[in-house]
Design an enzyme around this catalytic site. Structure first.
Site, PDB file in Angstrom:
ATOM      1  N   TYR A   1       0.858  -1.198   0.000  1.00 58.74           N
ATOM      2  CA  TYR A   1       0.000   0.000   0.000  1.00 58.74           C
ATOM      3  C   TYR A   1       0.886   1.237   0.000  1.00 58.74           C
ATOM      4  O   TYR A   1       1.798   1.359   0.837  1.00 58.74           O
ATOM      5  CB  TYR A   1      -0.933   0.008   1.228  1.00 58.74           C
ATOM      6  CG  TYR A   1      -1.939  -1.111   1.124  1.00 58.74           C
ATOM      7  CD1 TYR A   1      -3.119  -0.949   0.406  1.00 58.74           C
ATOM      8  CD2 TYR A   1      -1.675  -2.369   1.676  1.00 58.74           C
ATOM      9  CE1 TYR A   1      -4.019  -2.002   0.247  1.00 58.74           C
ATOM     10  CE2 TYR A   1      -2.568  -3.427   1.521  1.00 58.74           C
ATOM     11  CZ  TYR A   1      -3.736  -3.231   0.807  1.00 58.74           C
ATOM     12  OH  TYR A   1      -4.617  -4.275   0.630  1.00 58.74           O
ATOM     13  N   SER A   2       0.616   2.154  -0.922  1.00 61.64           N
ATOM     14  CA  SER A   2       1.350   3.419  -0.944  1.00 61.64           C
ATOM     15  C   SER A   2       1.018   4.198   0.315  1.00 61.64           C
ATOM     16  O   SER A   2      -0.150   4.238   0.724  1.00 61.64           O
ATOM     17  CB  SER A   2       0.918   4.288  -2.130  1.00 61.64           C
ATOM     18  OG  SER A   2       1.043   3.590  -3.328  1.00 61.64           O
TER      19      SER A   2
ATOM     20  N   CYS B   1       0.228   7.130 -10.747  1.00 63.18           N
ATOM     21  CA  CYS B   1      -0.017   6.162  -9.680  1.00 63.18           C
ATOM     22  C   CYS B   1      -1.491   5.781  -9.664  1.00 63.18           C
ATOM     23  O   CYS B   1      -2.368   6.635  -9.803  1.00 63.18           O
ATOM     24  CB  CYS B   1       0.404   6.743  -8.331  1.00 63.18           C
ATOM     25  SG  CYS B   1       0.414   5.499  -7.024  1.00 63.18           S
TER      26      CYS B   1
ATOM     27  N   GLU C   1       3.955   4.024 -10.846  1.00 61.94           N
ATOM     28  CA  GLU C   1       3.633   2.951  -9.898  1.00 61.94           C
ATOM     29  C   GLU C   1       2.154   2.620 -10.044  1.00 61.94           C
ATOM     30  O   GLU C   1       1.288   3.328  -9.525  1.00 61.94           O
ATOM     31  CB  GLU C   1       3.929   3.379  -8.462  1.00 61.94           C
ATOM     32  CG  GLU C   1       3.751   2.229  -7.484  1.00 61.94           C
ATOM     33  CD  GLU C   1       4.548   2.449  -6.225  1.00 61.94           C
ATOM     34  OE1 GLU C   1       5.743   2.077  -6.190  1.00 61.94           O
ATOM     35  OE2 GLU C   1       3.983   3.038  -5.292  1.00 61.94           O
TER      36      GLU C   1
ATOM     37  N   TYR D   1      -0.965  -0.527 -10.246  1.00 61.16           N
ATOM     38  CA  TYR D   1      -1.270  -1.853  -9.702  1.00 61.16           C
ATOM     39  C   TYR D   1      -2.662  -2.304 -10.096  1.00 61.16           C
ATOM     40  O   TYR D   1      -3.414  -1.527 -10.637  1.00 61.16           O
ATOM     41  CB  TYR D   1      -1.128  -1.837  -8.171  1.00 61.16           C
ATOM     42  CG  TYR D   1      -1.694  -0.603  -7.472  1.00 61.16           C
ATOM     43  CD1 TYR D   1      -3.031  -0.562  -7.084  1.00 61.16           C
ATOM     44  CD2 TYR D   1      -0.886   0.526  -7.209  1.00 61.16           C
ATOM     45  CE1 TYR D   1      -3.548   0.552  -6.435  1.00 61.16           C
ATOM     46  CE2 TYR D   1      -1.399   1.640  -6.554  1.00 61.16           C
ATOM     47  CZ  TYR D   1      -2.725   1.652  -6.176  1.00 61.16           C
ATOM     48  OH  TYR D   1      -3.240   2.758  -5.530  1.00 61.16           O
TER      49      TYR D   1
HETATM   50  P1  FAD Z   1      -6.979 -10.152  -2.792  1.00 60.75           P
HETATM   51  O1  FAD Z   1      -7.507 -11.075  -1.759  1.00 60.75           O
HETATM   52  O2  FAD Z   1      -5.523 -10.212  -3.078  1.00 60.75           O
HETATM   53  O3  FAD Z   1      -7.803 -10.333  -4.117  1.00 60.75           O
HETATM   54  C1  FAD Z   1      -7.407  -9.627  -5.303  1.00 60.75           C
HETATM   55  C2  FAD Z   1      -8.587  -9.460  -6.228  1.00 60.75           C
HETATM   56  O4  FAD Z   1      -9.103 -10.697  -6.617  1.00 60.75           O
HETATM   57  C3  FAD Z   1      -9.723  -8.697  -5.589  1.00 60.75           C
HETATM   58  O5  FAD Z   1     -10.221  -7.777  -6.541  1.00 60.75           O
HETATM   59  C4  FAD Z   1     -10.759  -9.731  -5.279  1.00 60.75           C
HETATM   60  O6  FAD Z   1     -12.071  -9.198  -5.364  1.00 60.75           O
HETATM   61  C5  FAD Z   1     -10.494 -10.727  -6.383  1.00 60.75           C
HETATM   62  N1  FAD Z   1     -10.825 -12.113  -5.968  1.00 60.75           N
HETATM   63  C6  FAD Z   1     -10.697 -12.640  -4.761  1.00 60.75           C
HETATM   64  N2  FAD Z   1     -11.074 -13.941  -4.768  1.00 60.75           N
HETATM   65  C7  FAD Z   1     -11.429 -14.225  -6.036  1.00 60.75           C
HETATM   66  C8  FAD Z   1     -11.885 -15.399  -6.704  1.00 60.75           C
HETATM   67  N3  FAD Z   1     -12.056 -16.546  -6.059  1.00 60.75           N
HETATM   68  N4  FAD Z   1     -12.133 -15.324  -8.024  1.00 60.75           N
HETATM   69  C9  FAD Z   1     -11.948 -14.190  -8.688  1.00 60.75           C
HETATM   70  N5  FAD Z   1     -11.497 -13.041  -8.110  1.00 60.75           N
HETATM   71  C10 FAD Z   1     -11.260 -13.056  -6.802  1.00 60.75           C
HETATM   72  N6  FAD Z   1      -4.368  -0.625  -2.992  1.00 60.75           N
HETATM   73  C11 FAD Z   1      -5.020   0.357  -2.342  1.00 60.75           C
HETATM   74  O7  FAD Z   1      -6.207   0.233  -2.043  1.00 60.75           O
HETATM   75  N7  FAD Z   1      -4.354   1.519  -1.985  1.00 60.75           N
HETATM   76  C12 FAD Z   1      -3.047   1.732  -2.267  1.00 60.75           C
HETATM   77  O8  FAD Z   1      -2.487   2.772  -1.931  1.00 60.75           O
HETATM   78  C13 FAD Z   1      -2.345   0.681  -2.944  1.00 60.75           C
HETATM   79  N8  FAD Z   1      -1.040   0.829  -3.239  1.00 60.75           N
HETATM   80  C14 FAD Z   1      -0.380  -0.153  -3.908  1.00 60.75           C
HETATM   81  C15 FAD Z   1       0.965   0.022  -4.218  1.00 60.75           C
HETATM   82  C16 FAD Z   1       1.651  -0.953  -4.911  1.00 60.75           C
HETATM   83  C17 FAD Z   1       3.112  -0.717  -5.246  1.00 60.75           C
HETATM   84  C18 FAD Z   1       0.977  -2.139  -5.296  1.00 60.75           C
HETATM   85  C19 FAD Z   1       1.702  -3.228  -6.057  1.00 60.75           C
HETATM   86  C20 FAD Z   1      -0.342  -2.341  -4.987  1.00 60.75           C
HETATM   87  C21 FAD Z   1      -1.048  -1.352  -4.284  1.00 60.75           C
HETATM   88  N9  FAD Z   1      -2.396  -1.523  -3.928  1.00 60.75           N
HETATM   89  C22 FAD Z   1      -3.057  -0.505  -3.283  1.00 60.75           C
HETATM   90  C23 FAD Z   1      -3.126  -2.782  -4.211  1.00 60.75           C
HETATM   91  C24 FAD Z   1      -3.020  -3.713  -2.964  1.00 60.75           C
HETATM   92  O9  FAD Z   1      -1.689  -4.150  -2.804  1.00 60.75           O
HETATM   93  C25 FAD Z   1      -3.875  -4.968  -3.074  1.00 60.75           C
HETATM   94  O10 FAD Z   1      -3.579  -5.630  -4.280  1.00 60.75           O
HETATM   95  C26 FAD Z   1      -5.368  -4.703  -3.033  1.00 60.75           C
HETATM   96  O11 FAD Z   1      -5.732  -4.057  -1.824  1.00 60.75           O
HETATM   97  C27 FAD Z   1      -6.159  -6.012  -3.121  1.00 60.75           C
HETATM   98  O12 FAD Z   1      -5.713  -6.851  -2.103  1.00 60.75           O
HETATM   99  P2  FAD Z   1      -6.729  -7.766  -1.294  1.00 60.75           P
HETATM  100  O13 FAD Z   1      -5.940  -8.629  -0.382  1.00 60.75           O
HETATM  101  O14 FAD Z   1      -7.817  -6.959  -0.699  1.00 60.75           O
HETATM  102  O15 FAD Z   1      -7.372  -8.643  -2.425  1.00 60.75           O
END
Ligand code: FAD
Ligand code: A2P
Length: 377
Positions: free
Chosen positions: A154-155, A335, A375, A377
């Protein structure tokens, strides 16, 4: 759930006409929020302000004067390092931080939910503006039974001094990831994103596993205080820019007195989805010569072809100015949504060609000059 969220808008109170101390006012926003029991920013800041003013005579404290002075920050030793902190905490031994507050920061008509989350790291996980934290959600990794969940990045949306200006907290701007069934179009709660929902559901006092900080791509180059910084963000991609802008316009950083131009393009769905809009609008009022702010509201505005107004359409409107600024050495940052980059590149390529320039060459040059920062994602 309550209908109103307390949205912090710092104001600066000038004491002795030169040294500002932080004080906060809370503005009601017509959105919902998670109740919290942490001492409110207002009472905390009021304590700071009143103890300070008891110690020194106050000659003037008017709102008029309060508009320009900046907020005092500490500890100033956070300016001393020559290199950014990197990977102080790794996946195997994360730092255990504490949630200070979780605040929904979008209005009722926003599609989806975005939260501003303040985490107490006790000064133990320092970072620079533009870096990210890793968060390891609790529980077992379903794909690797017996192992912890994977880390998510997360940024960081605050400056190194955090939202309390004391170097002890970091703020994140998190959008709940939800999964929509492609056939029914309905949300499937069994597949919601693990980490974003953990963060947005967390309560003050909850523990959170932090890794990092990480990332060098989005660090704010500070060698030239007169530089131009063009920031393009979609949704939570605004996070690092909030940090940059606070450092430029809100905080009294003795070693960084910004006198250049910061230009923020922010793409969100609608007015209710705008993030940190009060803060950015205040900079426009206070620093009209140093700050520009353009919003693209995809579901409320139309581009010139009648389609959704995306950030790339806004960029196109100002393309001549942007190209001139880039030729003059401006930094450009992107971003947020990965999906914006092809559209942005197409727009910039089209503009370059209309100016008789080759985009591929220009892009190579921008990258070589370290003016191009991405950046997504
Ligand atoms: P996950 O559990 O990892 O799921 C990912 C996606 O898959 C979701 O959309 C979910 O709905 C979907 N999913 C889950 N299960 C299933 C399934 N069975 N079938 C199909 N789809 C499914 N995010 C922010 O909100 N704010 C930030 O500032 C931010 N900064 C970032 C900076 C960087 C450098 C990077 C790489 C990413 C950043 N992100 C940010 C994104 C963050 O890291 C996560 O990827 C995001 O919050 C989703 O993670 P999660 O664990 O909630 O979802
Ligand atoms: P929209 O959702 O109307 O298509 P999010 O809130 O999902 O993080 O998105 C932030 C903003 O980015 C929204 O306005 C969204 O528009 C917009 N967006 C979505 N896809 C693109 C894209 N390919 N290029 C630029 N902006 C995009």
């Amino acid at each position: 759930m309550a209908r109103y969220a307390l949205h912090q808008v710092p104001i600066k109170v000038s004491v002795n006409n030169d040294t500002p101390v932080p004080m906060s006012v809370f503005k009601r926003k017509n959105v919902s929020f998670h109740e919290n029991s942490w001492p409110s920013h207002s009472s905390l800041d009021f304590k700071i302000a009143s103890s300070w003013t008891r110690a020194r005579p106050v000659f003037c404290m008017s709102v008029q004067q309060a508009s320009k002075p900046k907020v005092a920050i500490s500890p100033l030793s956070l300016e001393d390092a020559k290199e950014p902190p990197l990977h102080l905490y790794k996946n195997k031994e994360p730092y255990i931080g504490t949630i200070v507050s979780v605040e929904r920061v979008v209005g009722p008509q926003a599609p989806g939910e975005t939260c501003h989350i303040v985490i107490d790291h006790g000064g133990n996980v320092p970072y620079w503006e533009g870096q990210s934290y890793g968060i390891i959600p609790p529980g077992e990794n379903p794909k690797k039974p017996g192992n912890p969940q994977n880390v998510r990045l997360y940024s960081i949306a605050s400056t190194r001094y955090g939202d309390f200006f004391d170097g002890k907290t970091a703020s994140l701007c998190v959008r709940r990831a939800v999964y929509y069934d492609p056939e029914t179009g309905k949300e499937d709660p069994s597949k919601k994103g693990v980490c974003s929902n953990f963060l947005c559901d967390s309560k003050p006092g909850d523990k959170v596993q932090i890794t990092g900080p990480s990332g060098k791509i989005m660090l704010l180059p500070e060698d030239n205080p007169n530089a131009t910084h063009i920031m393009i963000g979609t949704g939570t991609g605004v996070a690092p820019f909030r940090g940059y802008l606070r450092r430029m316009f809100m905080e009294a950083v003795p070693t960084f007195k910004f006198s250049g131009l910061a230009w923020l393009f922010l793409g969100v769905a609608n007015t209710d989805s705008l993030l940190y809009d009060d803060e950015f609008s205040k900079y426009l009022e206070d620093y009209p010569g140093n700050f520009r702010y353009d919003r693209a509201l995809s579901r409320e505005e139309r581009n010139r072809n009648g389609g959704k107004m995306y950030v790339q359409d806004k960029i196109e409107e100002y393309s001549d100015e942007i190209f001139k600024l880039l030729d003059g050495g401006a930094h450009i940052y992107f971003c947020g949504l990965k999906g914006m980059m092809p559209g942005i590149q197409d727009t910039l390529k089209r503009v370059a060609e209309s100016r008789g320039e080759r985009w591929e060459e220009k892009l190579l040059q921008l990258k070589k000059n370290k003016q191009w920062h991405v950046e997504v994602y």
